[in-house]
Write a protein that holds these residues in place. Structure first.
Motif, PDB file in Angstrom:
ATOM      1  N   ASP A  14       0.837  -1.208   0.000  1.00 31.29           N
ATOM      2  CA  ASP A  14       0.000   0.000   0.000  1.00 31.29           C
ATOM      3  C   ASP A  14       0.868   1.253   0.000  1.00 31.29           C
ATOM      4  OD1 ASP A  14      -2.411  -1.498   0.177  1.00 31.29           O
ATOM      5  OD2 ASP A  14      -2.103  -1.725   2.335  1.00 31.29           O
ATOM      6  N   PHE A  15       1.939   1.223   0.799  1.00 34.51           N
ATOM      7  CA  PHE A  15       2.849   2.362   0.892  1.00 34.51           C
ATOM      8  C   PHE A  15       3.458   2.662  -0.479  1.00 34.51           C
ATOM      9  CE2 PHE A  15       6.686   4.151   3.481  1.00 34.51           C
ATOM     10  CZ  PHE A  15       6.255   5.438   3.213  1.00 34.51           C
ATOM     11  N   ARG A  16       3.914   1.608  -1.161  1.00 42.96           N
ATOM     12  CA  ARG A  16       4.496   1.785  -2.500  1.00 42.96           C
ATOM     13  C   ARG A  16       3.461   2.350  -3.474  1.00 42.96           C
ATOM     14  NH1 ARG A  16       6.817  -3.353  -5.718  1.00 42.96           N
ATOM     15  NH2 ARG A  16       4.637  -3.971  -5.419  1.00 42.96           N
ATOM     16  N   GLU A  17       2.231   1.859  -3.370  1.00 45.39           N
ATOM     17  CA  GLU A  17       1.164   2.336  -4.247  1.00 45.39           C
ATOM     18  C   GLU A  17       0.925   3.833  -4.055  1.00 45.39           C
ATOM     19  OE1 GLU A  17      -1.595   2.479  -7.102  1.00 45.39           O
ATOM     20  OE2 GLU A  17      -0.472   0.657  -6.625  1.00 45.39           O
ATOM     21  N   GLN A  18       0.964   4.292  -2.787  1.00 43.10           N
ATOM     22  CA  GLN A  18       0.765   5.714  -2.508  1.00 43.10           C
ATOM     23  C   GLN A  18       1.915   6.558  -3.063  1.00 43.10           C
ATOM     24  OE1 GLN A  18      -2.279   6.595  -1.299  1.00 43.10           O
ATOM     25  NE2 GLN A  18      -2.508   4.384  -1.531  1.00 43.10           N
ATOM     26  N   LEU A  19       3.139   6.044  -2.967  1.00 45.23           N
ATOM     27  CA  LEU A  19       4.291   6.749  -3.538  1.00 45.23           C
ATOM     28  C   LEU A  19       4.148   6.890  -5.054  1.00 45.23           C
ATOM     29  CD1 LEU A  19       7.226   5.062  -1.559  1.00 45.23           C
ATOM     30  CD2 LEU A  19       6.457   7.425  -1.327  1.00 45.23           C
ATOM     31  N   GLN A  20       3.684   5.808  -5.702  1.00 45.51           N
ATOM     32  CA  GLN A  20       3.522   5.831  -7.163  1.00 45.51           C
ATOM     33  C   GLN A  20       2.413   6.805  -7.581  1.00 45.51           C
ATOM     34  OE1 GLN A  20       2.927   1.644  -7.840  1.00 45.51           O
ATOM     35  NE2 GLN A  20       5.119   1.208  -8.041  1.00 45.51           N
ATOM     36  N   MET A  55      12.214  10.160  -1.915  1.00 43.26           N
ATOM     37  CA  MET A  55      10.983   9.567  -2.433  1.00 43.26           C
ATOM     38  C   MET A  55      11.288   8.367  -3.320  1.00 43.26           C
ATOM     39  SD  MET A  55       8.400  11.395  -1.279  1.00 43.26           S
ATOM     40  CE  MET A  55       7.053  11.078  -2.400  1.00 43.26           C
ATOM     41  N   LYS A  56      12.277   8.535  -4.218  1.00 40.82           N
ATOM     42  CA  LYS A  56      12.626   7.463  -5.147  1.00 40.82           C
ATOM     43  C   LYS A  56      13.280   6.296  -4.400  1.00 40.82           C
ATOM     44  CE  LYS A  56      13.203  10.574  -9.079  1.00 40.82           C
ATOM     45  NZ  LYS A  56      14.171  11.322  -9.913  1.00 40.82           N
ATOM     46  N   GLN A  57      14.102   6.660  -3.402  1.00 38.39           N
ATOM     47  CA  GLN A  57      14.809   5.631  -2.651  1.00 38.39           C
ATOM     48  C   GLN A  57      13.842   4.701  -1.921  1.00 38.39           C
ATOM     49  OE1 GLN A  57      16.949   6.405   1.173  1.00 38.39           O
ATOM     50  NE2 GLN A  57      18.774   6.169  -0.108  1.00 38.39           N
ATOM     51  N   MET A  58      12.775   5.282  -1.359  1.00 35.65           N
ATOM     52  CA  MET A  58      11.802   4.462  -0.644  1.00 35.65           C
ATOM     53  C   MET A  58      11.169   3.420  -1.557  1.00 35.65           C
ATOM     54  SD  MET A  58       9.903   6.849   2.193  1.00 35.65           S
ATOM     55  CE  MET A  58       9.419   8.212   1.175  1.00 35.65           C
ATOM     56  N   GLU A  59      10.850   3.832  -2.774  1.00 35.10           N
ATOM     57  CA  GLU A  59      10.229   2.893  -3.711  1.00 35.10           C
ATOM     58  C   GLU A  59      11.208   1.789  -4.110  1.00 35.10           C
ATOM     59  OE1 GLU A  59       7.676   2.922  -7.889  1.00 35.10           O
ATOM     60  OE2 GLU A  59       8.183   4.812  -6.926  1.00 35.10           O
ATOM     61  N   VAL A  60      12.486   2.164  -4.303  1.00 35.43           N
ATOM     62  CA  VAL A  60      13.516   1.168  -4.658  1.00 35.43           C
ATOM     63  C   VAL A  60      13.675   0.146  -3.536  1.00 35.43           C
ATOM     64  CG1 VAL A  60      15.990   0.851  -5.087  1.00 35.43           C
ATOM     65  CG2 VAL A  60      14.769   2.696  -6.229  1.00 35.43           C
ATOM     66  N   ILE A  61      13.666   0.619  -2.297  1.00 40.29           N
ATOM     67  CA  ILE A  61      13.812  -0.282  -1.146  1.00 40.29           C
ATOM     68  C   ILE A  61      12.650  -1.269  -1.095  1.00 40.29           C
ATOM     69  CG2 ILE A  61      13.781  -0.411   1.379  1.00 40.29           C
ATOM     70  CD1 ILE A  61      15.301   2.286   1.385  1.00 40.29           C
ATOM     71  N   ILE A  62      11.436  -0.768  -1.261  1.00 43.88           N
ATOM     72  CA  ILE A  62      10.252  -1.648  -1.207  1.00 43.88           C
ATOM     73  C   ILE A  62      10.290  -2.663  -2.347  1.00 43.88           C
ATOM     74  CG2 ILE A  62       7.715  -1.727  -1.310  1.00 43.88           C
ATOM     75  CD1 ILE A  62       7.714   1.089  -0.053  1.00 43.88           C
ATOM     76  N   ASN A  63      10.748  -2.224  -3.529  1.00 44.28           N
ATOM     77  CA  ASN A  63      10.855  -3.145  -4.671  1.00 44.28           C
ATOM     78  C   ASN A  63      11.860  -4.261  -4.422  1.00 44.28           C
ATOM     79  OD1 ASN A  63       8.960  -1.785  -6.170  1.00 44.28           O
ATOM     80  ND2 ASN A  63      10.442  -0.522  -7.277  1.00 44.28           N
ATOM     81  N   SER A 103      18.979  -9.851   9.237  1.00 44.85           N
ATOM     82  CA  SER A 103      19.525 -10.478   8.024  1.00 44.85           C
ATOM     83  C   SER A 103      18.727 -10.062   6.792  1.00 44.85           C
ATOM     84  CB  SER A 103      19.533 -12.005   8.170  1.00 44.85           C
ATOM     85  OG  SER A 103      18.210 -12.505   8.337  1.00 44.85           O
ATOM     86  N   ARG A 104      17.415  -9.950   6.950  1.00 43.26           N
ATOM     87  CA  ARG A 104      16.571  -9.501   5.824  1.00 43.26           C
ATOM     88  C   ARG A 104      16.925  -8.051   5.451  1.00 43.26           C
ATOM     89  NH1 ARG A 104      11.777 -12.578   4.703  1.00 43.26           N
ATOM     90  NH2 ARG A 104      11.543 -14.344   6.124  1.00 43.26           N
ATOM     91  N   LYS A 105      17.153  -7.219   6.460  1.00 46.32           N
ATOM     92  CA  LYS A 105      17.516  -5.819   6.192  1.00 46.32           C
ATOM     93  C   LYS A 105      18.820  -5.736   5.411  1.00 46.32           C
ATOM     94  CE  LYS A 105      15.210  -3.825  10.253  1.00 46.32           C
ATOM     95  NZ  LYS A 105      15.397  -3.187  11.577  1.00 46.32           N
ATOM     96  N   ARG A 106      19.795  -6.581   5.780  1.00 51.41           N
ATOM     97  CA  ARG A 106      21.077  -6.572   5.057  1.00 51.41           C
ATOM     98  C   ARG A 106      20.892  -6.975   3.595  1.00 51.41           C
ATOM     99  NH1 ARG A 106      22.899  -8.321  10.141  1.00 51.41           N
ATOM    100  NH2 ARG A 106      22.654 -10.539   9.635  1.00 51.41           N
ATOM    101  N   ARG A 107      20.039  -7.984   3.362  1.00 52.91           N
ATOM    102  CA  ARG A 107      19.774  -8.425   1.988  1.00 52.91           C
ATOM    103  C   ARG A 107      19.056  -7.327   1.192  1.00 52.91           C
ATOM    104  NH1 ARG A 107      15.323 -10.892   2.239  1.00 52.91           N
ATOM    105  NH2 ARG A 107      14.329  -9.529   0.709  1.00 52.91           N
ATOM    106  N   ILE A 108      18.057  -6.685   1.810  1.00 55.15           N
ATOM    107  CA  ILE A 108      17.297  -5.613   1.132  1.00 55.15           C
ATOM    108  C   ILE A 108      18.216  -4.433   0.824  1.00 55.15           C
ATOM    109  CG2 ILE A 108      15.436  -3.922   1.419  1.00 55.15           C
ATOM    110  CD1 ILE A 108      14.072  -6.085   3.268  1.00 55.15           C
ATOM    111  N   ALA A 109      19.104  -4.095   1.782  1.00 58.65           N
ATOM    112  CA  ALA A 109      20.037  -2.976   1.585  1.00 58.65           C
ATOM    113  C   ALA A 109      20.972  -3.257   0.414  1.00 58.65           C
ATOM    114  CB  ALA A 109      20.837  -2.729   2.859  1.00 58.65           C
ATOM    115  N   MET A 110      21.479  -4.475   0.324  1.00 56.04           N
ATOM    116  CA  MET A 110      22.360  -4.842  -0.791  1.00 56.04           C
ATOM    117  C   MET A 110      21.602  -4.795  -2.116  1.00 56.04           C
ATOM    118  SD  MET A 110      24.750  -7.947   0.652  1.00 56.04           S
ATOM    119  CE  MET A 110      25.574  -8.091  -0.926  1.00 56.04           C
ATOM    120  N   GLY A 111      20.382  -5.298  -2.109  1.00 58.68           N
ATOM    121  CA  GLY A 111      19.576  -5.339  -3.331  1.00 58.68           C
ATOM    122  C   GLY A 111      19.161  -3.968  -3.830  1.00 58.68           C
ATOM    123  N   SER A 112      19.021  -3.011  -2.909  1.00 56.51           N
ATOM    124  CA  SER A 112      18.552  -1.676  -3.290  1.00 56.51           C
ATOM    125  C   SER A 112      19.677  -0.640  -3.342  1.00 56.51           C
ATOM    126  CB  SER A 112      17.486  -1.188  -2.300  1.00 56.51           C
ATOM    127  OG  SER A 112      17.994  -1.160  -0.975  1.00 56.51           O
TER     128      SER A 112
END
Length: 460
Positions: A333-339, A373-381, A397-406
């Motif tokens: 929902d958060f990503r949808e609102q950003l878009q 604004m753009k960074q938040m969407e990249v993180i959620i993606n 551990s999930r945060k580390r993976r998301i940080a690397m991916g984004s």
């Protein structure tokens, strides 16, 4: 547009607040500041003089209504005089002629004529439901013909081919004949850019105008040229029967002098503003709404109209039902609102249309805020669908993976999760009794870094 003028005027008009009566003496300094603000915005001197005289004549000696402060009365007068200078109300295109109605575009080279043809074609197709044909009579610049063909394809309207070895009148007549056969409602005719001092070129466009007898002859002018825009429009108006003006590149013009000068100097209405590079970045010019924005009072009507056009109604309705039933506000929902916000032109474009949000909009202009604004969407993606639906499962551990991916840092992930949690709380208030009032009080967690990031609005 008008950023500098808005800032100066809102500061200046505070000086009359608290006066028991508006007199020539206590508004003298204010009028002087208003005059300087307008001149710095590159408003033409004759326009400034008439505007100041109009405000002074109405304001001096006027008793203050019981429910209003003198400052409010003065601001009301300034607002009404601004509207008067710019032309009272929006004047729509007159397309009531026997189809096809011909619209001819004229102006200097580099003013944005060809781009404006594409934008206007999309506007007429989508908002007025017209079948549109575009054609270029710019025989001096083959690239302009190719550019218009590309634009026509992008916005989904028909294009009539032309070439540099043809006569502009023959091109126009050919397009109009084709439009009659194909039952087009409107033909938009692009012309070559020309200087008003070039006699041969001005004679050519005069001959073209006389041959096709357009229902609208629009002068396209770059707003960033300030009062020169108004003077150039007047010179063209002496040769062509102009019916209106399109001001382009207003998103890059912080002064706004052209918008405040054109109508007064030419007597012709501003019909549209070009507000960006995208093909949908063309808006009808409403003097009352623009005056309201200049004085920092927002433009809620335009915001509502834009929302109705650009927000996906089905998604919005589905989201509203979800919130009203008290269901969770997840990261999908958060990503949808950003878009959706991005579709509306971003945070800055929305804030500058809200009353009293001028300084907030300036904060949103910062590169850091845009990046946030753009960074938040990249993180959620970069999250899995399960993580987006259940943010609470996002551990170290999930945060580390998301940080690397984004390509971000752990603290960026933490900041996003904190902002989402704040918004989630707000949405619960929205779904409860008296929700709107509670929602308004809880708005401070929405903004990205650079706008009071991660913890509230910047101080006003």
């Amino acid at each position: 547009m008008f950023d500098n003028l808005t800032e100066r005027l809102t500061q200046t008009l505070r000086s009359v607040t608290g006066q028991a009566k508006l007199t020539e003496e206590n508004i003298k300094g204010t009028l002087r500041e208003v005059r300087m603000a307008l001149l710095e915005a590159d408003v033409a001197l004759p326009v400034v003089k008439e505007f100041i005289n109009g405000v002074k004549e109405r304001a001096v000696g006027q008793e203050v209504a019981k429910s209003l402060s003198p400052g409010q009365v003065f601001v009301k007068i300034v607002n009404e005089e601004l509207v008067k200078v710019m032309g009272q109300a929006n004047e729509e295109l007159d397309l009531s002629a026997q189809p096809p109605a011909v619209i001819m575009m004229a102006g200097l080279q580099g003013a944005g004529k060809t781009t404006s043809v594409g934008k206007l074609a999309r506007f007429l197709k989508e908002r007025k439901k017209k079948k549109v044909l575009v054609v270029s009579a710019d025989i001096y610049r083959p690239a302009a013909i190719r550019q218009l063909e590309t634009l026509a394809g992008e916005v989904g309207v028909d294009f009539f081919p032309s070439s540099a070895d043809q006569d502009p009148v023959d091109i126009a007549n050919g397009a109009i004949g084709h439009a009659r056969i194909q039952h087009h409602d409107v033909v938009i005719l692009d012309t070559a850019g020309r200087l008003h001092v070039d006699t041969d070129m001005m004679d050519e466009i005069k001959r073209l105008n006389a041959a096709v007898k357009p229902v609208e002859t629009l002068f396209v002018v770059d707003s960033m040229t300030g009062q020169d825009a108004a003077n150039t429009a007047r010179a063209f108006n002496e040769v062509l029967p102009l019916t209106g003006v399109i001001l382009t590149k207003t998103d890059g013009d912080a002064r706004g002098g052209a918008a405040l000068s054109v109508r007064h100097i030419t007597g012709k209405p501003i019909k549209f503003l070009g507000i960006g590079e995208k093909s949908d970045a063309l808006e009808p010019f409403h003097p009352d709404r623009v005056a309201s924005r200049i004085l920092g009072m927002g433009d809620v009507l335009s915001l509502i109209e834009e929302a109705e056009r650009k927000i996906d109604k089905d998604k919005a309705e589905k989201f509203a039902k979800k919130v009203s039933k008290g269901k969770g506000f997840d990261l999908e929902d958060f990503r949808e609102q950003l878009q959706q916000m991005n579709n509306m032109g971003g945070m800055m474009a929305m804030l500058e249309k809200l009353p009293g949000m001028g300084q907030m909009a300036q904060a949103a202009q910062s590169a850091q805020a845009e990046k946030g604004m753009k960074q938040m969407e990249v993180i959620i993606n970069s999250m899995t669908p399960k993580e987006r639906r259940n943010p609470d499962i996002i551990n170290g551990s999930r945060k580390r993976r998301i940080a690397m991916g984004s390509g971000t840092q752990i603290q960026d992930i933490n900041r996003l999760l904190k902002q989402h949690k704040q918004m989630s709380k707000m949405m619960k208030k929205f779904g409860s009794k008296g929700g709107m009032a509670k929602l308004a009080r809880g708005m401070k967690g929405m903004l990205p870094p650079g706008m009071g990031g991660g913890g509230g609005f910047p101080r006003m």
